[in-house]
Design a protein around this motif. Structure first.
Motif, PDB file in Angstrom:
ATOM      1  N   LYS A   1      74.687 -37.665 -48.097  1.00 60.29           N
ATOM      2  CA  LYS A   1      75.787 -38.576 -48.375  1.00 60.29           C
ATOM      3  C   LYS A   1      77.003 -37.805 -48.908  1.00 60.29           C
ATOM      4  N   SER A   2      76.762 -36.889 -49.828  1.00 64.35           N
ATOM      5  CA  SER A   2      77.865 -36.080 -50.363  1.00 64.35           C
ATOM      6  C   SER A   2      78.487 -35.218 -49.273  1.00 64.35           C
ATOM      7  N   LEU A   3      77.639 -34.666 -48.434  1.00 68.15           N
ATOM      8  CA  LEU A   3      78.128 -33.812 -47.350  1.00 68.15           C
ATOM      9  C   LEU A   3      78.991 -34.623 -46.381  1.00 68.15           C
ATOM     10  N   GLN A   4      78.516 -35.817 -46.054  1.00 66.02           N
ATOM     11  CA  GLN A   4      79.276 -36.665 -45.126  1.00 66.02           C
ATOM     12  C   GLN A   4      80.632 -37.047 -45.719  1.00 66.02           C
ATOM     13  N   ALA A   5      80.669 -37.177 -47.059  1.00 67.02           N
ATOM     14  CA  ALA A   5      81.909 -37.554 -47.729  1.00 67.02           C
ATOM     15  C   ALA A   5      82.938 -36.424 -47.718  1.00 67.02           C
ATOM     16  N   LEU A   6      82.492 -35.188 -47.460  1.00 63.31           N
ATOM     17  CA  LEU A   6      83.415 -34.058 -47.439  1.00 63.31           C
ATOM     18  C   LEU A   6      84.305 -34.065 -46.201  1.00 63.31           C
ATOM     19  N   SER A   7      83.920 -34.840 -45.180  1.00 57.92           N
ATOM     20  CA  SER A   7      84.670 -34.920 -43.919  1.00 57.92           C
ATOM     21  C   SER A   7      85.026 -33.540 -43.382  1.00 57.92           C
TER      22      SER A   7
ATOM     23  N   PHE B   1      76.435 -24.535 -51.997  1.00 53.51           N
ATOM     24  CA  PHE B   1      76.463 -24.774 -50.549  1.00 53.51           C
ATOM     25  C   PHE B   1      77.669 -25.634 -50.167  1.00 53.51           C
ATOM     26  N   PHE B   2      77.915 -26.657 -50.952  1.00 58.10           N
ATOM     27  CA  PHE B   2      79.069 -27.523 -50.669  1.00 58.10           C
ATOM     28  C   PHE B   2      80.381 -26.748 -50.783  1.00 58.10           C
ATOM     29  N   LEU B   3      80.477 -25.873 -51.795  1.00 56.51           N
ATOM     30  CA  LEU B   3      81.683 -25.058 -51.964  1.00 56.51           C
ATOM     31  C   LEU B   3      81.901 -24.172 -50.733  1.00 56.51           C
ATOM     32  N   LEU B   4      80.795 -23.572 -50.286  1.00 56.16           N
ATOM     33  CA  LEU B   4      80.840 -22.668 -49.137  1.00 56.16           C
ATOM     34  C   LEU B   4      81.337 -23.378 -47.872  1.00 56.16           C
ATOM     35  N   VAL B   5      80.762 -24.543 -47.575  1.00 55.77           N
ATOM     36  CA  VAL B   5      81.173 -25.227 -46.339  1.00 55.77           C
ATOM     37  C   VAL B   5      82.561 -25.846 -46.482  1.00 55.77           C
ATOM     38  N   THR B   6      82.914 -26.249 -47.703  1.00 55.96           N
ATOM     39  CA  THR B   6      84.254 -26.805 -47.907  1.00 55.96           C
ATOM     40  C   THR B   6      85.305 -25.731 -47.640  1.00 55.96           C
ATOM     41  N   GLU B   7      85.007 -24.509 -48.157  1.00 53.31           N
ATOM     42  CA  GLU B   7      85.894 -23.367 -47.950  1.00 53.31           C
ATOM     43  C   GLU B   7      86.086 -23.100 -46.452  1.00 53.31           C
ATOM     44  N   GLN B   8      84.979 -23.157 -45.722  1.00 54.44           N
ATOM     45  CA  GLN B   8      85.027 -22.793 -44.303  1.00 54.44           C
ATOM     46  C   GLN B   8      85.528 -23.906 -43.394  1.00 54.44           C
ATOM     47  N   TYR B   9      85.241 -25.127 -43.756  1.00 57.76           N
ATOM     48  CA  TYR B   9      85.474 -26.214 -42.801  1.00 57.76           C
ATOM     49  C   TYR B   9      86.337 -27.367 -43.290  1.00 57.76           C
ATOM     50  N   THR B  10      87.398 -27.068 -44.059  1.00 56.95           N
ATOM     51  CA  THR B  10      88.369 -28.129 -44.308  1.00 56.95           C
ATOM     52  C   THR B  10      89.733 -27.665 -43.833  1.00 56.95           C
ATOM     53  N   LEU B  11      90.541 -28.630 -43.462  1.00 61.04           N
ATOM     54  CA  LEU B  11      91.852 -28.290 -42.902  1.00 61.04           C
ATOM     55  C   LEU B  11      92.804 -27.794 -43.990  1.00 61.04           C
TER      56      LEU B  11
END
Ligand code: C2E
Ligand code: CA
Ligand code: CA
Ligand code: CA
Length: 279
Positions: free
Chosen positions: A101-107, A269-279
């Motif tokens: 759920k948290s991951l999905q909220a990161l869009s 993990f969330f920090l890592l993917v946020t860094e890589q995959y947000t606009l």
């Protein structure tokens, strides 16, 4: 008379008693640990052939107040025997849902898959689908990019029942992978009946890929199987660059292992993917 074997037998018996006591202690403490929040989940990132994160496997951890970290191999094994894996597995699934759920909220700009391990007992429990559905509804989860990992030996315990269960899980939207592939009684005849999406090549073969021709041959055969049955494939327990290179040369495109990432906190993990995959 004190023969060498006699001494061995005494040590063996002491060893067994020690083991029995530890198992009993861990069984008792596990029940407390669940109510005291001493379990937590970590995430081990999985990457593509460019090293970019494509997902993560969620793994349980137990920090015992006196004994320190207990390996999941040890306590999951005990929980499987005592049946405690049912409430524990339910807790794991619920934690995983919260992560999802948290991951999905990161869009994120890229779909990231989270994988959950299901134990054999959990998989074969009669009301698995109802329990899973209840948790999904409770947390309003969209079942998308969620993978369930089942060991090859678990699937083979009762292939017909496994096919029915996997079919039901896929209908809900889960993807299903065969964990520890190659370590069970691999027979090609059952594979075509199992509606799975992915094979995870076991670490034991990856570790020996550059050292033993038979391990390399098993990896090659597994890749051929994956291609033949149109299954995704990921190599587990990749620890060295040499292993990566050999796997890549054989056509492997997804990797999980210490060479890339060790299991990390969900937050990291969330920090890592946020860094890589947000606009
Ligand atoms: P598994 O499902 O095959 O999980 C992969 C294990 O390999 C994990 O150990 C992971 O930390 C370890 N690993 C990953 N990459 C490497 C590497 O490059 N080198 C080495 N040496 N090891 C690597 P972990 O977390 O100790 O888990 C061990 C086993 O315990 C798992 O094997 C799984 O069978 C079970 N387990 C762990 N978490 C759960 C869970 O949440 N539910 C269930 N049912 N079982 C779990
Ligand atoms: Ca696994
Ligand atoms: Ca595995
Ligand atoms: Ca596919």
């Amino acid at each position: 008379a004190k023969t060498a074997t006699g001494t061995c037998a005494v040590f063996y018996q002491q060893d067994m008693e020690k083991q029995t006591r530890r198992r009993y202690l861990l069984d008792t403490d596990m029940r407390k640990a669940l109510t005291q929040n001493d379990f937590f989940m970590v995430a081990q990132p999985q990457v593509d052939d460019n090293g970019h994160i494509i997902g993560a496997e969620l793994l349980i951890r137990w920090n015992h107040s006196e004994l320190g970290n207990i390996a999941p191999m040890e306590f999951i094994g005990i929980a499987e025997k005592t049946g405690f894996i049912i409430p524990l597995g339910e807790w794991i699934f619920e934690q995983a849902c919260l992560c999802i759920k948290s991951l999905q909220a990161l869009s994120l700009t890229k779909p990231i898959t989270l994988a959950i391990n299901l134990s054999a007992k959990q998989f074969y429990q009669a009301d698995l689908i109802e329990r899973i559905t209840a948790i999904i509804n409770k947390h309003q989860i969209t079942v998308c990019n969620i993978e369930l990992e089942l060991t090859e030996s678990a699937m083979l315990e009762d292939v017909d029942l496994a096919v029915a269960k996997i079919t039901a899980l896929k209908k809900i939207g889960f993807e299903v992978s065969i964990d520890d592939f190659g370590t069970g009684y691999s027979s090609l005849s059952y594979l075509k009946h199992l509606p799975v999406d992915k094979i995870k090549i076991d670490r034991s073969f990856v570790t020996l890929i550059d050292k033993r021709d038979d391990s390399r041959a098993i990896v090659e055969a597994t890749m051929l199987i994956a291609r033949t049955f149109n299954l995704d494939l990921i190599a587990e327990g990749v620890e060295t660059e040499a292993e990566v290179n050999t796997l890549k040369a054989l056509g492997c495109k997804a990797f999980q292992g210490y060479f890339y990432y060790k299991p990390i906190s969900i937050n990291d993990f969330f920090l890592l993917v946020t860094e890589q995959y947000t606009l």
